[in-house]
Design a protein around this motif. Structure first.
Motif, PDB file in Angstrom:
ATOM      1  N   VAL A 112     -72.241 -21.251  24.350  1.00  7.79           N
ATOM      2  CA  VAL A 112     -72.383 -22.198  23.084  1.00  7.79           C
ATOM      3  C   VAL A 112     -71.857 -21.708  21.832  1.00  7.79           C
ATOM      4  O   VAL A 112     -71.222 -22.403  21.602  1.00  7.79           O
ATOM      5  N   THR A 113     -72.487 -20.466  21.310  1.00  8.38           N
ATOM      6  CA  THR A 113     -72.061 -19.602  19.903  1.00  8.38           C
ATOM      7  C   THR A 113     -70.355 -19.810  19.824  1.00  8.38           C
ATOM      8  O   THR A 113     -69.845 -20.901  19.127  1.00  8.38           O
ATOM      9  N   LYS A 114     -70.199 -19.128  21.063  1.00  9.49           N
ATOM     10  CA  LYS A 114     -68.575 -18.505  20.876  1.00  9.49           C
ATOM     11  C   LYS A 114     -67.359 -20.091  20.895  1.00  9.49           C
ATOM     12  O   LYS A 114     -66.864 -20.272  19.876  1.00  9.49           O
ATOM     13  N   ILE A 115     -67.879 -21.680  21.652  1.00  4.00           N
ATOM     14  CA  ILE A 115     -67.211 -22.155  22.006  1.00  4.00           C
ATOM     15  C   ILE A 115     -67.188 -22.573  20.391  1.00  4.00           C
ATOM     16  O   ILE A 115     -66.456 -23.712  19.603  1.00  4.00           O
ATOM     17  N   TYR A 116     -68.845 -22.923  19.988  1.00  4.61           N
ATOM     18  CA  TYR A 116     -68.974 -23.928  18.549  1.00  4.61           C
ATOM     19  C   TYR A 116     -68.009 -23.164  17.456  1.00  4.61           C
ATOM     20  O   TYR A 116     -66.987 -24.011  16.772  1.00  4.61           O
ATOM     21  N   ASP A 117     -68.214 -21.741  17.141  1.00  7.65           N
ATOM     22  CA  ASP A 117     -67.166 -21.049  16.496  1.00  7.65           C
ATOM     23  C   ASP A 117     -65.785 -21.361  16.049  1.00  7.65           C
ATOM     24  O   ASP A 117     -64.924 -21.418  15.156  1.00  7.65           O
ATOM     25  N   PHE A 118     -65.601 -21.459  17.879  1.00  9.01           N
ATOM     26  CA  PHE A 118     -63.642 -21.749  17.898  1.00  9.01           C
ATOM     27  C   PHE A 118     -63.983 -23.037  16.926  1.00  9.01           C
ATOM     28  O   PHE A 118     -62.857 -23.062  16.899  1.00  9.01           O
ATOM     29  N   LEU A 119     -64.843 -24.451  17.783  1.00  7.59           N
ATOM     30  CA  LEU A 119     -63.947 -25.221  17.480  1.00  7.59           C
ATOM     31  C   LEU A 119     -64.496 -25.007  16.226  1.00  7.59           C
ATOM     32  O   LEU A 119     -63.118 -26.473  15.362  1.00  7.59           O
ATOM     33  N   MET A 120     -65.159 -25.140  15.591  1.00  4.37           N
ATOM     34  CA  MET A 120     -64.824 -25.599  13.798  1.00  4.37           C
ATOM     35  C   MET A 120     -64.795 -24.987  13.031  1.00  4.37           C
ATOM     36  O   MET A 120     -63.924 -25.607  11.952  1.00  4.37           O
ATOM     37  N   LYS A 121     -63.962 -23.457  13.501  1.00  7.00           N
ATOM     38  CA  LYS A 121     -62.773 -22.918  12.711  1.00  7.00           C
ATOM     39  C   LYS A 121     -61.419 -23.184  13.037  1.00  7.00           C
ATOM     40  O   LYS A 121     -60.747 -23.157  12.381  1.00  7.00           O
ATOM     41  N   SER A 122     -61.282 -23.755  14.346  1.00  4.70           N
ATOM     42  CA  SER A 122     -60.026 -24.653  14.695  1.00  4.70           C
ATOM     43  C   SER A 122     -59.872 -26.296  14.086  1.00  4.70           C
ATOM     44  O   SER A 122     -58.473 -26.135  13.490  1.00  4.70           O
ATOM     45  N   GLN A 123     -60.804 -26.392  13.600  1.00  4.01           N
ATOM     46  CA  GLN A 123     -60.433 -27.587  12.918  1.00  4.01           C
ATOM     47  C   GLN A 123     -60.584 -27.642  11.787  1.00  4.01           C
ATOM     48  O   GLN A 123     -59.354 -28.197  11.341  1.00  4.01           O
ATOM     49  N   GLU A 124     -60.773 -26.421  10.732  1.00  3.60           N
ATOM     50  CA  GLU A 124     -61.406 -26.181   9.541  1.00  3.60           C
ATOM     51  C   GLU A 124     -59.384 -26.063   9.434  1.00  3.60           C
ATOM     52  O   GLU A 124     -58.675 -26.195   8.471  1.00  3.60           O
ATOM     53  N   PHE A 125     -58.817 -24.891  10.135  1.00  2.00           N
ATOM     54  CA  PHE A 125     -57.427 -24.246  10.305  1.00  2.00           C
ATOM     55  C   PHE A 125     -56.903 -25.304  10.325  1.00  2.00           C
ATOM     56  O   PHE A 125     -56.064 -25.503   9.681  1.00  2.00           O
TER      57      PHE A 125
END
Length: 766
Positions: A649-662
Motif C-alpha cells: 500500500v505505502t509504495k503504491i500510494y507514494d508512487f501515485l501521489m508523486k506521479s500525479q504531482e509531478f
C-alpha cells in the motif's frame, strides 16, 4: 479390530524398505512423545509384522531450520512446521508438503495481539516490548507485519532489512529464530546462551527457548517481560478464568475484546501447520501418516494406548503436532505450494521478502489489459523516471487481480464491481478516482481537500445509463427482452450488476433466475458483453490490428475488442464502420458520453451522429435527452479505485501521489495521466473523466463502494448455487481444486478463502 490390523499390515508391507521412519523433534519432551509413539506402535502390531521400518526413529534437531536441513540431506524424513517455515522448506530447500493439520476452523489460524487489560490498543504499539511466536511465522510475524505495513504504522524503506525496521518500531522483542542481524529482536528471550552450539538455545525455534511458539509468546506476556504478544488463537482457546480476566485482545479498529472473541477481533487469518518431507519420500510419508492416524488419531482404534494429538501426559504442549489438531489432511502429490497455503498468503510472504526479490523493491508493476493500455503505461513510465514503473500485461481486470494476488503485478485501477471482487480476494484500496464538478482542477487541489472528499463521501459518482437511437421509438427499458444488447464488459457495474435490477430481475426470483449470467443469455437475443460467451459474444467484432487473427481478440475483456468499455458499447450501438454488427441498446456510463459521440465522427468510426440522435431509457419507461442523465439513469456507480496487496500500500500510494504531482506540474507535458485519445481508445489505465486521485488508504473497499452498491453485489454474487455454473465458466478469480486453503492478512477464511456463491460445490478461491 481385525480390519484395522489388516489395513496396517498392508501399509507396513508397502512401507518395508529396511529402515526406520525418522521424525524430527525440537525438544526433549518431543523426544519422549516420539519414543512412546514408536514403543506403542511396536506393541499394537503383531510380532510377525515387525521389521526395522515398523519403528520410528526420533531425530533431535536444534531448531526448525535444522529440521528442514536434516530432512533435505536425508538425515530425517518428516516434521510438522508453521506455514511460514513450510513455505521456506519448499521454496528455499526443495522439500514438499505432504499433509496439513486441520483444526476446528479448518487449516486456518487467527493471528491475535494480546495485552494486559487496559494497557494498550493496536494504535499505540510503537515503542512497546513485544513477544512473537516465531520469526517468519504466520501469526507472530507475517500477518502482524502485513497488518502494520498496510496501515502505514511501519514505514519500510526496502533498502533496509525488514528486521531492522521492526527493531526500530518496538522497544525490545523476543522473536525466536530471527537470527543475530537484529539483536533488539532477541533482547527479551530467555533461552540458554552458550558458545557451544549444542548448548546455545537463546532465541531459537525450539522448546529450549521459554518464549518459543504461541504458548511461549503468551508466557512472555504473562511473566511481565513484554507488553504485547503476537500469537495464534489456539494458544488462548483454553485460557484460564484468571487469564480471561487479566488479558484482552487488541482489535484492528482500536478497540479491545475478551480473549474468547478471537474470531471477530484478530489481525487476519492464515494457514496452520503442515507436514514436510522430501519429494521422493512423499508416498511413504503419506502412508505412514495414514497408519498412525488410523491407530492413534481422535477416532483411532488404539487411542486408549496413545493419543497422537494430546501432549499433556508428557508435560508439554503441541508435541509432534498441535494439540488442537482434529485430523491430518493428506495432500495430492506435486501440489503447488500456492494451492496449499493460498495465493494471498504466498503473495504476502513474497512481499515480506521471504525468498528475496530479483526485482528492485522500489519498482511499481502496473497491470495493463490491452495493447493500448500498454502503450500509455510505457509512456507514463518514461515520464516518471525518478520512480521506476514497469508495465505488465494481463488479459482482463480479473486477470490483473490474480496477478496482483500472486505478486506478478502490484496495482491496477478497477471499476466498482471488480473492486468488490478484489476486496473479497484480499486486495485493499490505495486511491480513488475523482470526477465531476466536486473535483477542483488538479493544480488547485490540496492534500487536505483530497482527504476531505473521501472522509465526507464527497466524490461525485458516475451514473449507469441505457442508451438507444432516437429513431428506434419502440424501445424502452421494459421491452428489451429479445433485443440486441451492448455492454461495456462482463461484471461491469452499469452493464452487468446494476442492469440486473431492470432486466433479468435476478433479485426477485431466488431460484433459477438468480444466476445473472445465464439470465442475460436468455434475456437478450444476442449482443456483445466482452468477457462473456455464447450469444452475448455474437455481436462482438474483435480487433483485426491485434497480433494474429481478428478472432483471437473477439469478445476479449479488454480494449483489444473494439466494443469494449464505454466507447465500445457506443460503437456497438451504431455498428462497425461498415454499418454491420450493431445493437439495439447500449449499457454504459454517462461520463464523457458527449465526447464519445463526437469521437464516432472524428475517429472515422461512424459519420453523421450527434447527441440528438440518441436518447436515454429511463427506469419508469420514458425516454430523455442524453444530457438529462442526472434524472434518467440506472443508478450511481462508485468511483474506480486503485487496488493492491496490503503489504505494498505505502509504495503504491507514494508512487501515485508523486506521479500525479509531478505530471500535474508539467503543463506542457506530452503525457497526460487521465487522457487516452492519442492511443485510439478511452479510459485507459484510469477513466478519462478523472480530475485527480484521492487517497483512500484509510478506507475499506466496502466504504468506498457504499452500502447500497455493496449489498447489491453481495446479493448477486451470493444468490444461489445456480450461479456457480456460470462462474465456473467465467470465474471472478481463479478457483483452485484444493479445499480448506489457508487465508492471509486481513482476509476472512471460511474453511478456505472467499466463498462467493454459498454453494457446497465451491471449494476455495486462491
Amino acid at each position: 479390530m481385525k480390519a484395522v490390523l489388516i489395513i496396517v499390515l498392508i501399509i507396513f508391507t508397502s512401507l518395508s524398505s529396511g529402515k526406520k521412519f525418522r521424525w524430527c523433534t525440537l525438544s526433549d519432551l518431543e523426544q519422549r512423545k516420539c519414543a512412546e509413539l514408536s514403543k506403542t506402535l511396536t506393541a499394537v502390531l503383531p510380532v510377525t509384522s515387525i521389521d526395522s521400518f515398523a519403528r520410528i526413529s526420533c531425530i533431535r534437531a536444534h531448531n526448525t531450520y535444522d529440521c528442514i536441513d536434516k530432512i533435505r540431506v536425508n538425515k530425517a524424513d518428516a516434521a510438522s512446521l508453521d506455514a511460514g517455515d513450510v513455505y521456506s522448506a519448499v521454496k528455499l530447500y526443495g522439500l514438499t508438503v505432504v499433509a496439513k493439520e486441520i483444526y476446528e476452523q479448518g487449516n486456518c489460524v487467527f493471528a491475535v495481539a494480546v495485552a494486559k487489560r487496559g494497557t494498550l490498543d493496536i494504535q499505540r504499539l510503537r515503542g512497546v516490548r513485544s513477544c512473537h511466536n516465531g520469526a517468519r511465522w504466520t501469526s507472530g510475524w507475517n500477518i502482524p507485519l502485513g497488518f502494520l505495513l498496510a496501515r502505514n504504522d511501519l514505514s519500510w524503506d526496502e533498502a533496509q532489512p525488514l528486521s531492522q525496521v521492526i527493531s526500530e518500531y518496538f522497544n525490545a522483542s523476543c522473536i525466536p529464530g530471527v537470527g543475530v542481524a537484529a539483536p533488539q529482536l532477541c533482547a527479551l528471550c530467555q533461552g540458554q546462551k552458550s558458545y557451544v552450539r549444542d548448548k546455545n538455545h537463546f532465541c531459537e525455534t525450539s522448546s529450549n527457548e521459554p518464549f518459543y511458539d504461541s504458548d511461549g509468546a503468551f508466557r512472555c506476556l504473562k511473566d511481565g517481560v513484554a507488553d504485547v504478544a503476537f500469537l495464534d488463537h489456539l494458544a488462548i482457546m483454553e485460557a484460564t478464568e484468571s487469564e480471561q480476566q487479566e488479558y484482552e485482545l487488541l482489535c484492528p479498529d482500536g478497540t479491545t475484546a475478551e480473549l474468547s472473541k478471537y474470531n471477530t477481533c484478530n489481525l487476519g487469518k492464515g494457514p496452520g501447520r503442515g507436514i514436510i518431507t522430501r519429494h521422493n519420500f512423499q508416498k511413504i510419508t503419506n502412508k505412514f501418516l495414514t497408519m498412525i492416524q488410523r491407530l492413534f488419531g481422535r477416532k483411532g482404534k488404539e487411542r486408549a494406548r496413545f493419543e497422537l494429538f494430546n501432549s499433556s501426559s508428557f508435560g508439554g504442549k503441541n508435541l509432534l503436532f498441535r494439540d488442537a489438531t482434529q485430523h491430518l489432511q493428506l495432500l495430492e502429490e506435486q501440489l503447488e505450494i500456492a494451492y496449499v497455503l493460498g495465493l494471498d498468503y504466498v503473495a504476502l510472504l513474497k512481499g515480506l521478502g521471504h525468498e528475496g526479490s530479483s526485482l528492485d523493491n522500489r519498482v511499481v508493476r502496473w497491470c495493463c489489459i490491452s495493447n493500448a493500455e500498454l502503450r500509455k503505461c510505457e509512456e507514463w513510465a518514461l515520464s516518471v523516471k525518478s520512480d521506476p514503473l514497469v508495465c505488465v500485461q494481463g488479459t482482463s481486470m480479473v486477470n490483473c487481480i490474480e496477478m496482483i494476488k500472486s505478486s506478478e503485478a502490484d496495482a491496477v485501477s478497477l471499476d466498482a464491481t471488480h473492486v468488490y471482487i478484489a476486496g473479497k480476494c484480499g486486495l485493499v484500496p490505495v486511491a480513488a478516482e475523482c470526477y465531476g464538478q466536486v473535483c477542483a482542477p488538479a493544480d488547485e487541489i490540496t492534500e487536505e481537500m483530497r482527504n476531505l472528499h473521501l472522509k465526507h463521501k464527497g466524490l461525485s459518482p458516475v451514473y449507469a445509463i441505457a442508451l438507444a437511437k432516437k429513431n428506434a421509438k419502440q424501445i424502452n427499458i421494459h421491452n428489451l427482452r429479445g433485443r440486441r444488447s451492448c455492454h461495456s464488459h462482463l461484471y461491469s457495474p452499469g452493464g452487468w450488476l446494476l442492469l440486473s435490477r431492470y432486466t433479468v430481475g435476478a433479485l426477485e426470483n431466488v431460484t433459477e433466475n438468480c444466476d445473472v449470467g445465464s439470465a442475460y443469455q436468455n434475456y437478450f437475443w444476442k449482443g456483445c458483453m466482452p468477457g462473456a460467451d455464447g450469444n452475448l459474444c455474437k455481436v462482438c467484432i474483435g480487433d483485426s490490428e491485434v497480433e494474429g487473427a481478428r478472432v483471437s481478440s473477439r469478445c476479449a475483456a479488454s480494449h483489444n475488442e473494439h466494443y469494449y468499455g464505454n466507447m465500445g458499447a457506443l460503437r456497438c450501438l451504431v455498428g462497425n464502420p461498415s454499418g454491420r454488427s450493431f445493437g439495439d441498446v447500449a449499457f454504459l456510463e454517462h461520463s464523457n458520453l458527449l465526447w464519445n459521440i463526437e469521437n464516432l465522427k472524428s475517429s472515422g468510426w461512424a459519420k453523421g451522429y450527434t447527441a440528438v440522435d440518441f436518447e436515454l431509457l429511463c427506469p419508469d419507461g420514458t425516454r430523455a435527452a442524453v444530457t438529462e442523465w442526472a434524472g434518467c439513469n440506472l443508478g450511481p456507480i462508485p468511483p474506480s479505485t486503485v487496488m493492491t496487496r496490503p503489504v505494498t500500500v505505502t509504495k503504491i500510494y507514494d508512487f501515485l501521489m508523486k506521479s500525479q504531482e509531478f505530471l500535474g506540474s508539467k503543463l506542457d507535458s506530452e503525457f497526460h495521466l487521465f487522457q487516452s485519445q492519442k492511443y485510439g481508445e478511452n479510459d485507459l489505465l484510469f477513466k478519462d473523466a478523472t480530475q485527480y486521485l484521492v487517497p483512500a488508504t484509510h478506507m475499506s473497499y466496502q466504504e468506498i463502494l457504499g452500502e447500497p452498491f455493496f449489498q447489491l453485489a453481495e446479493s448477486v454474487f451470493n444468490c444461489t448455487p445456480a450461479a456457480w455454473n456460470h462462474v465456473q465458466q467465467h470465474p471472478p478469480v481463479h478457483i483452485t481444486h484444493s479445499t480448506e486453503l489457508g487465508s492471509a492478512v486481513l482476509i476472512a477464511c471460511n474453511g478456505g478463502f472467499i466463498i462467493f456463491l454459498g454453494s457446497s460445490r465451491v471449494n476455495a478461491l486462491d
